[in-house]
Design a protein around this motif. Structure first.
Motif, PDB file in Angstrom:
ATOM      1  N   ILE A  50      -3.654  -4.829   8.151  1.00  0.00           N
ATOM      2  CA  ILE A  50      -4.471  -3.506   7.989  1.00  0.00           C
ATOM      3  C   ILE A  50      -3.474  -2.444   8.190  1.00  0.00           C
ATOM      4  O   ILE A  50      -3.131  -1.415   7.553  1.00  0.00           O
ATOM      5  N   GLY A  51      -2.426  -2.506   9.065  1.00  0.00           N
ATOM      6  CA  GLY A  51      -1.542  -1.614   9.757  1.00  0.00           C
ATOM      7  C   GLY A  51      -0.406  -1.595   8.444  1.00  0.00           C
ATOM      8  O   GLY A  51      -0.269  -0.323   8.076  1.00  0.00           O
ATOM      9  N   THR A  52      -0.173  -2.629   7.721  1.00  0.00           N
ATOM     10  CA  THR A  52       0.779  -2.425   6.641  1.00  0.00           C
ATOM     11  C   THR A  52       0.142  -1.741   5.316  1.00  0.00           C
ATOM     12  O   THR A  52       0.906  -0.949   4.724  1.00  0.00           O
ATOM     13  N   ILE A  53      -1.250  -1.988   5.092  1.00  0.00           N
ATOM     14  CA  ILE A  53      -2.036  -1.389   4.290  1.00  0.00           C
ATOM     15  C   ILE A  53      -1.823   0.161   4.320  1.00  0.00           C
ATOM     16  O   ILE A  53      -1.507   1.178   3.560  1.00  0.00           O
ATOM     17  N   LEU A  54      -2.043   0.469   5.728  1.00  0.00           N
ATOM     18  CA  LEU A  54      -2.170   2.151   5.949  1.00  0.00           C
ATOM     19  C   LEU A  54      -0.680   2.553   5.811  1.00  0.00           C
ATOM     20  O   LEU A  54      -0.447   3.755   5.303  1.00  0.00           O
ATOM     21  N   ASP A  55       0.333   1.959   6.092  1.00  0.00           N
ATOM     22  CA  ASP A  55       1.893   2.288   6.004  1.00  0.00           C
ATOM     23  C   ASP A  55       1.841   2.309   4.458  1.00  0.00           C
ATOM     24  O   ASP A  55       2.904   3.329   3.962  1.00  0.00           O
ATOM     25  N   ILE A  56       1.708   1.539   3.700  1.00  0.00           N
ATOM     26  CA  ILE A  56       1.907   1.304   2.086  1.00  0.00           C
ATOM     27  C   ILE A  56       1.150   2.749   1.511  1.00  0.00           C
ATOM     28  O   ILE A  56       1.450   3.434   0.683  1.00  0.00           O
ATOM     29  N   HIS A  57      -0.012   3.002   2.126  1.00  0.00           N
ATOM     30  CA  HIS A  57      -0.855   4.347   1.597  1.00  0.00           C
ATOM     31  C   HIS A  57      -0.243   5.564   2.037  1.00  0.00           C
ATOM     32  O   HIS A  57       0.275   6.407   1.180  1.00  0.00           O
ATOM     33  N   VAL A  61       1.635   8.356  -0.871  1.00  0.00           N
ATOM     34  CA  VAL A  61       1.181   9.853  -0.947  1.00  0.00           C
ATOM     35  C   VAL A  61       2.647  10.721  -0.483  1.00  0.00           C
ATOM     36  O   VAL A  61       2.497  11.855  -0.290  1.00  0.00           O
ATOM     37  N   GLY A  62       3.411  10.190   0.089  1.00  0.00           N
ATOM     38  CA  GLY A  62       4.931  10.834   0.255  1.00  0.00           C
ATOM     39  C   GLY A  62       4.743  11.311   1.724  1.00  0.00           C
ATOM     40  O   GLY A  62       5.796  12.033   2.350  1.00  0.00           O
ATOM     41  N   ARG A  63       4.015  10.657   2.622  1.00  0.00           N
ATOM     42  CA  ARG A  63       4.213  11.015   4.115  1.00  0.00           C
ATOM     43  C   ARG A  63       5.198   9.811   4.647  1.00  0.00           C
ATOM     44  O   ARG A  63       5.437   8.822   4.144  1.00  0.00           O
ATOM     45  N   GLU A  64       5.559  10.274   5.877  1.00  0.00           N
ATOM     46  CA  GLU A  64       6.743   9.432   6.669  1.00  0.00           C
ATOM     47  C   GLU A  64       5.931   8.181   7.163  1.00  0.00           C
ATOM     48  O   GLU A  64       4.837   8.352   7.650  1.00  0.00           O
ATOM     49  N   LYS A  72       9.647   0.380   5.920  1.00  0.00           N
ATOM     50  CA  LYS A  72      10.628   1.225   6.371  1.00  0.00           C
ATOM     51  C   LYS A  72      11.833   1.230   5.759  1.00  0.00           C
ATOM     52  O   LYS A  72      12.322  -0.085   5.622  1.00  0.00           O
ATOM     53  N   GLY A  73      12.289   2.258   4.822  1.00  0.00           N
ATOM     54  CA  GLY A  73      13.322   2.254   3.885  1.00  0.00           C
ATOM     55  C   GLY A  73      13.183   1.620   2.500  1.00  0.00           C
ATOM     56  O   GLY A  73      14.094   1.672   1.635  1.00  0.00           O
ATOM     57  N   LYS A  74      11.936   1.330   2.173  1.00  0.00           N
ATOM     58  CA  LYS A  74      11.350   0.798   0.845  1.00  0.00           C
ATOM     59  C   LYS A  74      10.510   1.715   0.269  1.00  0.00           C
ATOM     60  O   LYS A  74       9.288   1.425  -0.562  1.00  0.00           O
ATOM     61  N   GLU A  75      10.234   2.881   0.950  1.00  0.00           N
ATOM     62  CA  GLU A  75       9.171   3.867   0.780  1.00  0.00           C
ATOM     63  C   GLU A  75       9.020   4.374  -0.897  1.00  0.00           C
ATOM     64  O   GLU A  75       8.028   4.554  -1.258  1.00  0.00           O
ATOM     65  N   LYS A  76      10.226   4.610  -1.423  1.00  0.00           N
ATOM     66  CA  LYS A  76      10.480   4.812  -2.912  1.00  0.00           C
ATOM     67  C   LYS A  76       9.839   3.879  -3.618  1.00  0.00           C
ATOM     68  O   LYS A  76       9.093   4.380  -4.863  1.00  0.00           O
ATOM     69  N   LYS A  77       9.564   2.795  -3.232  1.00  0.00           N
ATOM     70  CA  LYS A  77       9.053   1.629  -3.985  1.00  0.00           C
ATOM     71  C   LYS A  77       7.571   1.896  -4.284  1.00  0.00           C
ATOM     72  O   LYS A  77       6.862   1.717  -5.361  1.00  0.00           O
ATOM     73  N   SER A  80       4.145   7.581  -5.414  1.00  0.00           N
ATOM     74  CA  SER A  80       3.936   7.880  -6.867  1.00  0.00           C
ATOM     75  C   SER A  80       3.525   9.352  -6.754  1.00  0.00           C
ATOM     76  O   SER A  80       2.465   9.848  -6.022  1.00  0.00           O
ATOM     77  N   ALA A  81       4.365  10.154  -7.407  1.00  0.00           N
ATOM     78  CA  ALA A  81       4.264  11.655  -7.682  1.00  0.00           C
ATOM     79  C   ALA A  81       3.086  11.862  -8.177  1.00  0.00           C
ATOM     80  O   ALA A  81       2.514  12.910  -7.708  1.00  0.00           O
ATOM     81  N   ILE A  82       2.461  11.120  -9.137  1.00  0.00           N
ATOM     82  CA  ILE A  82       0.991  11.629  -9.614  1.00  0.00           C
ATOM     83  C   ILE A  82      -0.068  11.487  -8.584  1.00  0.00           C
ATOM     84  O   ILE A  82      -0.694  12.351  -8.610  1.00  0.00           O
ATOM     85  N   GLU A  83       0.074  10.354  -7.662  1.00  0.00           N
ATOM     86  CA  GLU A  83      -1.042  10.119  -6.833  1.00  0.00           C
ATOM     87  C   GLU A  83      -0.951  11.354  -5.558  1.00  0.00           C
ATOM     88  O   GLU A  83      -1.958  11.963  -5.219  1.00  0.00           O
ATOM     89  N   ALA A  84       0.361  11.858  -5.308  1.00  0.00           N
ATOM     90  CA  ALA A  84       0.501  12.735  -4.407  1.00  0.00           C
ATOM     91  C   ALA A  84       0.296  14.073  -4.813  1.00  0.00           C
ATOM     92  O   ALA A  84      -0.315  14.857  -4.225  1.00  0.00           O
TER      93      ALA A  84
END
Length: 95
Positions: A50-57, A61-64, A72-77, A80-84
């Protein structure tokens, strides 16, 4: 938010199928310290999933993302600019 990408993740599917399997076998045996440890282990695995799912979310959306996150370090993967942009529009509409 598209829940499909979270609900079809292998981590969540594996965790839920393991929990279902343990639940089915719980009827056939007594509760011992080994089964207690198995349930504790499953609970920890479920919480981490569940924690990983929240981190992916957060990343999508572009949050830290926290430093101890496995993504961490793979956020660009996941970003989604459209979703943000849709999220920003929803927040602006609420104000």
């Amino acid at each position: 938010m598209a829940l499909r990408k979270y609900l079809t993740g292998t981590g969540l599917i594996g965790t839920l199928s393991t929990g279902y399997s343990m639940l089915r076998s719980a009827n056939d045996q007594r509760f011992t310290w080994r089964s207690g440890l198995a349930w504790l282990s499953w609970g920890i695995t479920f919480a981490l999933t569940i924690g990983t799912i929240l981190d992916i979310h957060k990343a999508s959306v572009g949050r830290e993302v926290p430093q101890d996150s496995p993504i961490k370090g793979k956020e660009k993967k996941y970003f989604s600019a459209i979703e943000a942009e849709k999220r920003a529009q929803r927040l602006a509409a609420r104000r």
